[in-house]
Every structure is written in structure tokens, then in C-alpha cells.
Enzyme design. Structure first.
Site, mmCIF file in Angstrom:
data_model
loop_
_atom_site.group_PDB
_atom_site.id
_atom_site.type_symbol
_atom_site.label_atom_id
_atom_site.label_comp_id
_atom_site.label_asym_id
_atom_site.label_seq_id
_atom_site.Cartn_x
_atom_site.Cartn_y
_atom_site.Cartn_z
ATOM 1 N N ASP A 1 57.101 36.201 41.567
ATOM 2 C CA ASP A 1 56.983 34.869 40.713
ATOM 3 C C ASP A 1 58.235 34.334 40.092
ATOM 4 O OD1 ASP A 1 54.611 36.282 41.562
ATOM 5 O OD2 ASP A 1 53.746 36.378 39.680
ATOM 6 N N GLU B 1 45.650 34.956 38.961
ATOM 7 C CA GLU B 1 47.064 35.168 38.515
ATOM 8 C C GLU B 1 47.761 34.086 38.126
ATOM 9 O OE1 GLU B 1 48.082 39.331 40.440
ATOM 10 O OE2 GLU B 1 48.656 37.736 41.690
#
Ligand code: FRU
Length: 509
Positions: free
Chosen positions: A26, A208
Site C-alpha cells: 500500500d 481496508e
């Protein structure tokens, strides 16, 4: 001096950021400060697999070229440093600033190790920098927000000025509950609960990396909406990891979605294609936006991979790249706001036109473009008027087949095609090259795209291991990894059935 390996030449993107060595996932802490864009990211400093999660760091002044920096926030024996955000604390509300210079504050998830007294929990913590992002210090009072949860993570923080007051707002997830939880704070140090959003729309995996931001509709500052981004994995529209978004209002306390189709948990017959998706491909995940960008621009980056097979993608010491930077806007279509995305174009200033075609009827079958239009790092702009043709599109990254040249259809290829009957754009990577490293990798992505005045406009970025497609000026995007041979560089025009017209084509490299 960077080492260049065979696989670097074949797969390492030129314009998409990858760490020189080792694993990344990420994007984290995306923030602009004093002329520099900071890209922090989930990084394993010690290997090409997920683990030892720390914040890696890269910087850019133009959002095109990125320079790798030393690891910003390393893990230790007590905690892994999971995803989060960063802000410029302009008013020094945190008190971390020195000598009147605003600190950068990172808000990250502490994923506590077995040796920690908080083992098994995920809680939110701070680190700060008083030298504009070069070095970081963890706050001694960490964690600053602990719900005694094992899956409370990925805080995105922004400053909110509204009728309810002026304060920091945090959105984070209770991942297993499919909830985005909102908190507020005056100083980033102590947090007060505001509200919860979700479950809604897609809940086929953990929620998420949320985000929440306000955008004008059609550039009109007096008509705004809020966009709630919720990444989920698995359960994305293309399979595995994906990013959904909701459009609505935020009063400083509660986000109210105007685009929720399904309240509560998803069922087997949930209309997945009716939800808002950031991308319809397999490889755009954990997308979040920069904070503090000048002129109110909203810029996002996603991780160009999918948890289904990220651990198995070909690697020789580095693994995974980021998407291009995307600018996000809201525009009215059919009387309601929708999200459109445009890549910050790396070929702007850096590219030259290699080949172009004017309006002309399309021949049935595949018409291969000449050698000067071939390449593994290209931007292709194409406009089609399909007319009576049943399919039109492009064959990308095509191999030359057994005979050597020109590409004749027997080699590998990635096919981007518009089906006039179903009004769907599809990207087929089932024969794109090395697809055998994971059973979930060979795939065909699909998105419904209405023609506009009978036409389809495509902007396509090819960058060695990636294909990013922006259709109808960014109304729909498809991002997919591909692992072709280096020599698979041919581009062809595709038409099935008579009557299609190519309106224009430009290839930039
Ligand atoms: C999303 C994610 C986050 C977490 C991070 C760990 O890809 O699972 O929820 O913070 O990756 O690396």
C-alpha cells in the site's frame, strides 16, 4: 549506482514507482509539503515477500519521477508499521513542531508483535518529522487510539473546517466488521468517537484503507459532495482486491452515502456492477489520496497488485509497483455526480509522438501498426466510432509469433476490446505472456461503458509489466499487470464486423 537486471529490463516499470529492492504494498502517508510530494509505502526492507512491515519512502517534485529515500519508519521487535496517512500540522496542534516550523505527522497502525504487551492488537500511533520528512521520531505516548481490536487499522486523517467546528478527522476500518469508524481530535493525540459507516455495498472481504474527501461537482465550489473510499480484499469487482467508493455528504460527524445500493452485508445476488468502483481491473488496490495538495487537487495512488497473487508475481529482488498518480474529479452525468480519473501523464514533457493515424474506416481483423508504433513503454490515445462493427479495439503487447515478424496472431497478446452488443469494454490478459505463476492470474476484466455520441475514447498507458486504461475521459478505468516477453511490443487495431471507424490514434513513447 542502481543494478539493472534482466527482469528489470523486462518488467520493471519506467514510470510507475517500485522500490529498488524488496517488497512493497500500500501507498502510505501521501502528503505534499514545501514543493515535494512524499510517497511512503508498506515495505519489507529485508526481502521480496510481505513481512517486517515498515514505511518505505520516495519523493517527487513533478509526480512523474520518484526518488527513493531511506526507510522512514522501520518496524521493531514490538510492532510492525501498517498503513496510514500523514498531515502537515500547520498550526502545530500536536506540539511536535520546532521553531515555528510545522511538523509532518504520520498516523499509522501499530500491529503489535507477540513480544509486545499489546500483542494481537492493532491501534493507531504517531510519528513526526521536523525536517520535512527526512527523519521520523515515534511519539512516546503511542498508541493514541486503541479500541482493543485485532483489526482496527489504516487511519486516514484530514483537517475539517465546518459548521460542527474545526478539528482533525480520522477514518479507519474495523476490517472484519466492514465498518469505517470516524473519530475527531483537536491535537492528533487524543481522539473522540464520531460515527460508523457500513457495512454497505461490497462486503465480500475485509474493508481496508479508507479515505474521505470533499470535491466540487463540475468544478462548482458551491456544490460539493464527499467521497468515501473503501478498499476491500477479496471481494473486488474483478476478483480479489479492489476499491469501491460512495458519494454523499459529511456534516463533520456522519457520512451519509447517496450511492448505497445494498445496506448491510452483501448477499449472493448483490448487484456488484452497480456499486462505485475505483477501477475495474485486478491490480489497483489500497488507493488513497494525498493531503495538502495545492489548488484543491485530489490526487490518488493505488498499489498495482492483488493480494490473490501478489506473493507469486515474477521477481528478482524487487516486487510490486504503484499505479500512476491519478487526479480525481466529480462530474455530472445523467443528473448525478460521478467520479472521473485522469492519470498525471508521465509522457507530458517526457514523450514524443511516435506514430499517428487520422480518421479512417477499420479493416476487419487485426491491422498491425508499423515498427515505430511498437514498444513496451507507451501512451496510446485512440478514438473509435464502432458503427455497425461488433467489436473494435486494440491488441497490445503482441508477440511476433513463431515466424518472427511481423506479429501474426500466434504469439502472446493482451486484448482491449469494446463489444457493441453488450456495451462492455474488456481487457483480456489470458494470453498476455507469463500467466502461469498463479491460477488466479489469467483473467478478463469487464466494465460497462456507454458510447458518447457513438464514440469510445481510450487512453492507455503501457509500462512494461502494466496496462492502465482510462475510458471515456476517465469515467471507467482498468488496471492490470501483464508479464509479456520483452519483444512482445506490437500494437494492432482490432475490428470484428464491418462498419467501424477509427477517428484518431496517437502513440507516444
Ligand atoms: C492492505 C493492508 C492494510 C494493512 C497493510 C499491511 O493491503 O492489508 O490493511 O495496513 O496492508 O501491510
Amino acid at each position: 549506482m542502481k543494478s539493472i537486471t534482466e527482469l528489470d529490463c523486462q518488467y520493471r516499470p519506467k514510470w510507475h514507482y517500485s522500490a529498488e529492492r524488496n517488497w512493497l504494498n500500500d501507498p502510505n502517508g501521501l502528503v505534499y509539503s514545501n514543493g515535494t510530494y512524499h510517497l511512503f509505502y508498506q515495505h519489507n526492507p529485508h526481502g521480496a515477500e510481505w513481512g517486517n512491515m515498515s514505511w518505505g519512502h520516495a519523493t517527487s517534485t513533478d509526480l512523474q519521477h520518484w526518488e527513493e529515500q531511506p526507510v522512514a519508519i522501520p518496524c521493531d521487535d514490538q510492532e510492525a508499521i501498517f498503513s496510514g496517512s500523514a498531515v502537515v500540522d500547520v498550526q502545530n496542534t500536536s506540539g511536535f513542531g520546532l521553531g515555528g516550523v510545522p511538523p509532518l505527522v504520520a498516523i499509522y497502525t501499530s500491529a503489535y508483535s507477540l513480544t509486545s504487551p499489546l500483542a494481537g492488537r492493532q491501534a493507531q500511533s504517531l510519528a513526526y518529522s521536523t525536517d520535512d520528512g527526512a527523519t521520523w521520531t515515534k511519539y512516546a505516548g503511542n498508541p493514541v487510539l486503541d479500541r482493543a481490536s485485532a483489526d482496527f487499522r489504516d487511519p486516514k486523517v484530514f483537517w475539517h473546517d465546518g459548521d460542527a467546528g474545526s478539528y482533525w478527522v480520522m477514518v479507519a476500518v474495523e476490517a472484519l466488521n466492514h465498518e469505517v469508524v470516524l473519530y475527531k481530535s483537536a491535537d492528533l493525540l487524543s481522539w473522540e468517537y464520531l460515527s460508523t459507516f457500513g457495512p454497505a455495498n461490497a462486503t465480500g472481504g475485509v474493508w481496508e484503507c479508507p479515505d474521505l474527501f470533499e470535491l466540487p461537482v463540475d468544478g462548482d465550489a458551491s456544490n460539493t459532495r464527499w467521497v468515501m473510499v473503501v478498499n476491500l480484499s477479496p471481494g473486488g469487482i474483478a476478483g480479489g482486491s479492489g476499491g469501491q467508493y460512495f458519494i454523499g455528504t459529511f456534516d463533520g460527524v456522519t457520512f451519509r452515502s447517496e450511492t448505497t445500493v445494498t445496506e448491510g452485508p452483501q448477499t449472493d445476488d448483490s448487484p456488484m456492477a452497480d456499486y462505485g468502483w475505483l477501477d475495474w481491473g485486478r491490480d489497483y488496490y489500497a488507493a488513497v489520496s494525498f493531503s495538502n495538495v495545492p489548488d484543491g487537487r485530489r490526487l490518488m495512488i493505488g498499489w498495482m497488485n492483488n493480494w490473490q497473487y501478489a506473493a507469486a508475481t515474477p521477481s528478482d529482488g524487487w516486487r510490486s509497483a504503484m499505479s500512476l498518480v491519478r487526479e480525481i474529479k466529480l462530474v455530472s452525468r445523467g443528473g448525478r455526480p460521478v467520479l472521473v480519473q485522469a492519470a498525471v501523464d508521465p509522457f507530458d514533457n517526457n514523450g514524443t509522438e511516435l506514430f499517428a493515424l487520422d480518421q479512417q474506416p477499420m479493416a476487419e481483423g487485426v491491422t498491425w501498426l508499423p515498427a515505430e508504433a511498437c514498444g513496451d513503454v507507451l501512451r496510446i490515445d485512440a478514438e473509435f466510432e464502432p458503427g455497425a462493427a461488433s467489436r473494435v479495439g486494440l491488441v497490445l503487447r503482441a508477440g511476433s509469433g513463431a515466424s518472427g515478424a511481423p506479429a501474426n496472431g500466434s504469439g502472446e497478446r493482451t486484448v482491449l476490446a469494446y463489444d457493441c452488443l453488450t456495451a462492455e469494454l474488456s481487457l483480456d490478459r489470458t494470453e498476455s505472456g507469463n500467466v502461469g505463476f498463479h491460477e488466479a492470474f489469467p483473467s478478463v476484466e469487464r466494465v460497462a461503458v456507454p458510447l458518447e455520441n457513438g464514440r469510445l475514447r481510450l487512453r492507455i498507458f503501457l509500462d512494461r509489466c502494466s496496462v492502465e486504461v482510462f475510458a471515456q475521459d476517465g469515467l471507467a478505468t482498468i488496471t492490470d499487470l501483464v508479464f509479456p516477453a520483452r519483444s512482445a511490443s506490437a500494437v494492432g487495431l482490432l475490428a470484428e464486423g464491418d462498419g467501424g471507424t477509427l477517428m484518431s490514434l496517437a502513440v507516444v513513447g
